[in-house]
Scaffold this motif. Structure first.
Motif, mmCIF file in Angstrom:
data_model
loop_
_atom_site.group_PDB
_atom_site.id
_atom_site.type_symbol
_atom_site.label_atom_id
_atom_site.label_comp_id
_atom_site.label_asym_id
_atom_site.label_seq_id
_atom_site.Cartn_x
_atom_site.Cartn_y
_atom_site.Cartn_z
ATOM 1 N N ASN A 141 16.646 20.994 55.294
ATOM 2 C CA ASN A 141 17.808 20.701 56.121
ATOM 3 C C ASN A 141 17.860 19.207 56.434
ATOM 4 O OD1 ASN A 141 18.322 23.417 56.106
ATOM 5 N ND2 ASN A 141 17.622 23.792 58.212
ATOM 6 N N ASP A 142 19.065 18.659 56.419
ATOM 7 C CA ASP A 142 19.361 17.253 56.702
ATOM 8 C C ASP A 142 19.180 16.349 55.486
ATOM 9 O OD1 ASP A 142 20.448 15.475 58.575
ATOM 10 O OD2 ASP A 142 18.492 14.596 59.007
ATOM 11 N N ASP A 143 18.753 16.905 54.334
ATOM 12 C CA ASP A 143 18.747 16.092 53.122
ATOM 13 C C ASP A 143 20.178 15.685 52.781
ATOM 14 O OD1 ASP A 143 16.021 16.060 52.747
ATOM 15 O OD2 ASP A 143 15.997 17.750 51.346
ATOM 16 N N ILE A 144 20.343 14.533 52.157
ATOM 17 C CA ILE A 144 21.651 13.940 51.886
ATOM 18 C C ILE A 144 22.184 14.424 50.540
ATOM 19 C CG2 ILE A 144 22.844 11.733 51.503
ATOM 20 C CD1 ILE A 144 20.579 10.507 53.271
ATOM 21 N N VAL A 145 23.485 14.647 50.469
ATOM 22 C CA VAL A 145 24.135 15.085 49.232
ATOM 23 C C VAL A 145 25.172 14.041 48.841
ATOM 24 C CG1 VAL A 145 25.512 16.886 48.127
ATOM 25 C CG2 VAL A 145 23.755 17.502 49.810
ATOM 26 N N LEU A 146 25.053 13.513 47.623
ATOM 27 C CA LEU A 146 25.937 12.448 47.147
ATOM 28 C C LEU A 146 26.377 12.724 45.714
ATOM 29 C CD1 LEU A 146 24.085 9.188 48.301
ATOM 30 C CD2 LEU A 146 26.349 9.909 49.026
ATOM 31 N N PRO A 147 27.571 12.251 45.335
ATOM 32 C CA PRO A 147 27.938 12.309 43.917
ATOM 33 C C PRO A 147 26.889 11.567 43.098
ATOM 34 C CG PRO A 147 29.833 11.699 45.255
ATOM 35 C CD PRO A 147 28.634 11.658 46.163
ATOM 36 N N LEU A 148 26.587 12.064 41.914
ATOM 37 C CA LEU A 148 25.609 11.400 41.060
ATOM 38 C C LEU A 148 26.082 9.986 40.751
ATOM 39 C CD1 LEU A 148 24.761 14.340 38.646
ATOM 40 C CD2 LEU A 148 23.351 13.443 40.507
ATOM 41 N N GLU A 149 25.164 9.031 40.803
ATOM 42 C CA GLU A 149 25.514 7.625 40.606
ATOM 43 C C GLU A 149 25.850 7.378 39.144
ATOM 44 O OE1 GLU A 149 23.880 3.456 42.406
ATOM 45 O OE2 GLU A 149 22.409 4.757 41.471
ATOM 46 N N GLU A 150 27.030 6.819 38.920
ATOM 47 C CA GLU A 150 27.455 6.502 37.564
ATOM 48 C C GLU A 150 27.061 5.070 37.247
ATOM 49 O OE1 GLU A 150 31.575 7.283 37.101
ATOM 50 O OE2 GLU A 150 31.410 9.423 37.583
ATOM 51 N N TYR A 151 25.827 4.906 36.826
ATOM 52 C CA TYR A 151 25.339 3.571 36.472
ATOM 53 C C TYR A 151 24.818 3.623 35.052
ATOM 54 C CZ TYR A 151 22.740 -0.790 36.450
ATOM 55 O OH TYR A 151 22.276 -2.046 36.133
ATOM 56 N N GLU A 152 25.494 2.934 34.174
ATOM 57 C CA GLU A 152 25.099 2.927 32.771
ATOM 58 C C GLU A 152 24.000 1.901 32.549
ATOM 59 O OE1 GLU A 152 27.051 2.269 28.319
ATOM 60 O OE2 GLU A 152 28.317 2.258 30.106
ATOM 61 N N LEU A 153 22.857 2.365 32.062
ATOM 62 C CA LEU A 153 21.735 1.469 31.809
ATOM 63 C C LEU A 153 22.069 0.547 30.639
ATOM 64 C CD1 LEU A 153 18.795 0.551 32.206
ATOM 65 C CD2 LEU A 153 18.120 2.400 30.666
ATOM 66 N N VAL A 154 21.949 -0.746 30.889
ATOM 67 C CA VAL A 154 22.172 -1.722 29.830
ATOM 68 C C VAL A 154 20.963 -1.686 28.908
ATOM 69 C CG1 VAL A 154 22.542 -4.154 29.287
ATOM 70 C CG2 VAL A 154 23.579 -3.153 31.333
ATOM 71 N N SER A 155 21.184 -1.299 27.649
ATOM 72 C CA SER A 155 20.059 -1.147 26.717
ATOM 73 C C SER A 155 19.813 -2.407 25.900
ATOM 74 C CB SER A 155 20.296 0.042 25.777
ATOM 75 O OG SER A 155 21.463 -0.171 25.012
ATOM 76 N N GLU A 156 20.682 -3.401 26.043
ATOM 77 C CA GLU A 156 20.510 -4.638 25.290
ATOM 78 C C GLU A 156 20.394 -5.793 26.277
ATOM 79 O OE1 GLU A 156 23.637 -4.957 22.465
ATOM 80 O OE2 GLU A 156 22.842 -3.358 21.195
ATOM 81 N N PHE A 157 19.254 -5.856 26.965
ATOM 82 C CA PHE A 157 19.023 -6.897 27.950
ATOM 83 C C PHE A 157 19.012 -8.270 27.287
ATOM 84 C CE2 PHE A 157 17.086 -3.221 30.050
ATOM 85 C CZ PHE A 157 17.631 -3.344 31.326
ATOM 86 N N LEU A 158 19.577 -9.237 27.966
ATOM 87 C CA LEU A 158 19.472 -10.621 27.536
ATOM 88 C C LEU A 158 18.604 -11.327 28.571
ATOM 89 C CD1 LEU A 158 20.317 -12.883 25.606
ATOM 90 C CD2 LEU A 158 22.266 -13.320 27.106
ATOM 91 N N PRO A 159 17.282 -11.350 28.371
ATOM 92 C CA PRO A 159 16.399 -11.961 29.375
ATOM 93 C C PRO A 159 16.634 -13.457 29.454
ATOM 94 C CG PRO A 159 15.165 -11.459 27.402
ATOM 95 C CD PRO A 159 16.529 -10.870 27.204
ATOM 96 N N ARG A 160 16.649 -13.970 30.661
ATOM 97 C CA ARG A 160 16.909 -15.391 30.875
ATOM 98 C C ARG A 160 16.524 -15.742 32.295
ATOM 99 N NH1 ARG A 160 20.905 -12.116 31.710
ATOM 100 N NH2 ARG A 160 22.595 -12.518 33.190
ATOM 101 N N ALA A 161 16.282 -17.025 32.510
ATOM 102 C CA ALA A 161 16.027 -17.502 33.861
ATOM 103 C C ALA A 161 17.345 -17.572 34.619
ATOM 104 C CB ALA A 161 15.377 -18.879 33.813
ATOM 105 N N PRO A 162 17.346 -17.368 35.934
ATOM 106 C CA PRO A 162 18.570 -17.579 36.710
ATOM 107 C C PRO A 162 19.054 -19.015 36.531
ATOM 108 C CG PRO A 162 16.913 -16.446 38.030
ATOM 109 C CD PRO A 162 16.227 -16.895 36.773
ATOM 110 N N ASP A 163 20.366 -19.214 36.551
ATOM 111 C CA ASP A 163 20.893 -20.564 36.347
ATOM 112 C C ASP A 163 20.968 -21.373 37.630
ATOM 113 O OD1 ASP A 163 22.930 -19.214 37.560
ATOM 114 O OD2 ASP A 163 24.293 -19.260 35.844
ATOM 115 N N HIS A 164 20.346 -20.866 38.698
ATOM 116 C CA HIS A 164 20.223 -21.612 39.941
ATOM 117 C C HIS A 164 18.932 -21.150 40.612
ATOM 118 C CE1 HIS A 164 22.085 -17.791 40.970
ATOM 119 N NE2 HIS A 164 21.526 -17.926 42.149
ATOM 120 N N ASP A 165 18.513 -21.862 41.647
ATOM 121 C CA ASP A 165 17.234 -21.557 42.287
ATOM 122 C C ASP A 165 17.284 -20.228 43.032
ATOM 123 O OD1 ASP A 165 16.112 -23.863 41.351
ATOM 124 O OD2 ASP A 165 16.496 -25.029 43.178
#
Length: 339
Positions: A211-235
């Protein structure tokens, strides 16, 4: 394919001192690991394997391919031998099933984590979310196959996630609440509703639903499978907030929560260096308390940025990392151990 020139690297800078002349790709390799055999900083592979930085991960590598070093107008380049003939890496994209290609990083670790964790960016909205009010036959805990009763506005036939509040992410310096971690308990389908009470069937559960557990629509987040690793362009200057699951000491391929997010400019693929705080000592002459310089301890790549926090995967750890370690833009001037 046309040759790809490593415009930012020279033979004596950027390459590992023990880089092989040739390497045969095997099943289970990742682009990060392969690059680590040649480059001092594996996350710099786009600077060697492509000319156009706007093209996302155009190099598709397969088990049995051979990567080799060759001279490209006085600079090092990486060539690629396939089954028939010889080709050179280029910014051209070929359409092939993703499962056949070598993954950029160990994506399974990320997929499993995203399935089971998410962040609420506005904790004040927690009281407005749907929640479990009872189990069938007045049970206070339920499992897969049971029916539960949920108070909230749910749509019949849709599947929902059931979550429990985990860590509260707060800024250690300011006390600002950055978000609430939600941990997946299971999944359920809404069968019918009467007023604001919905009857749901539990489809799966990795813990008892309470009881009291939260119910939410499943998160629609598509995993990016082609990462472009890089340093941030600012500090960027932040810290490791937590390790989901309550672990304190952190190793390679573990997920960490960072106290910086999209508002700080972090994006998927950004690589940050982890620095452990130096020891505090007493000056033997003056008696002053001094903090020794920090020590570089690893690399983290961001794979899921939220507004105020981010989740990252530890790609390298030369020592055990800890909650509270600093993260910042990576330094390029030092050769690192292969990971």
């Amino acid at each position: 394919m046309a040759a790809a020139q490593a415009q930012s690297l020279s033979w004596d800078q950027g390459l590992r001192s023990d880089a092989p002349e040739r390497y045969t790709v095997v099943r289970g390799d990742t682009l990060w690991a392969i690059s680590g055999r040649f480059l001092s900083h594996p996350w710099q592979w786009p600077e060697v394997w492509q000319v156009n930085p706007q093209i996302r991960n155009p190099h598709l590598i397969y088990p049995g391919d051979v990567i080799y070093l060759y001279d490209c107008n006085g600079r090092p380049c990486l060539g690629l031998e396939r089954g028939q003939g010889e080709v050179r890496l280029s910014p051209e994209v070929r359409r092939i099933p993703a499962r056949e290609a070598i993954e950029p990083i160990p994506l399974d670790a990320v997929r499993h984590f995203l399935r089971d964790h998410r962040v609420i960016e506005d904790p004040e909205a927690l009281d407005e979310l749907a929640y479990v009010v009872a189990g069938d036959d007045r049970r206070i805990i339920s499992g897969a196959g049971d029916r539960i009763y949920v108070r909230g506005d749910l749509q019949r036939g849709l599947r929902y996630g059931i979550y429990r509040v985990g860590d509260r992410y707060s800024d250690a310096a300011t006390g600002e609440l950055l978000g609430l971690e939600l941990v997946s308990i299971g999944r359920a389908r809404a069968e019918r509703s009467e007023g604001d009470i919905a009857v749901m069937e539990l489809l799966s559960a990795n813990q008892e639903v309470r009881n009291d557990d939260i119910v939410l629509p499943l998160e629609e987040y598509e995993l990016v499978s082609e990462f472009l690793p890089r340093a941030p362009d600012h500090d960027v200057d932040g810290t490791i907030l937590a390790v989901p699951g309550g672990v304190r000491f952190i190793g390679r391929l573990q997920v960490v929560a960072l106290d910086r997010g999209r508002r700080d400019g972090l994006e998927t693929g950004h690589v940050l260096q982890v620095e452990q705080q130096g020891e505090r000592v007493v000056d033997p002459r003056t008696g002053e308390s001094l903090r020794l310089p920090g020590t570089d301890a690893g690399l983290v790549m961001v794979f899921r940025p939220y507004e105020k926090v981010s989740y990252g995967l530890v790609m390298r750890a030369v020592r055990t990392l800890e909650v509270g370690d600093r993260v910042h833009n990576p330094r390029r001037g030092m050769e690192v151990a292969q990971q």
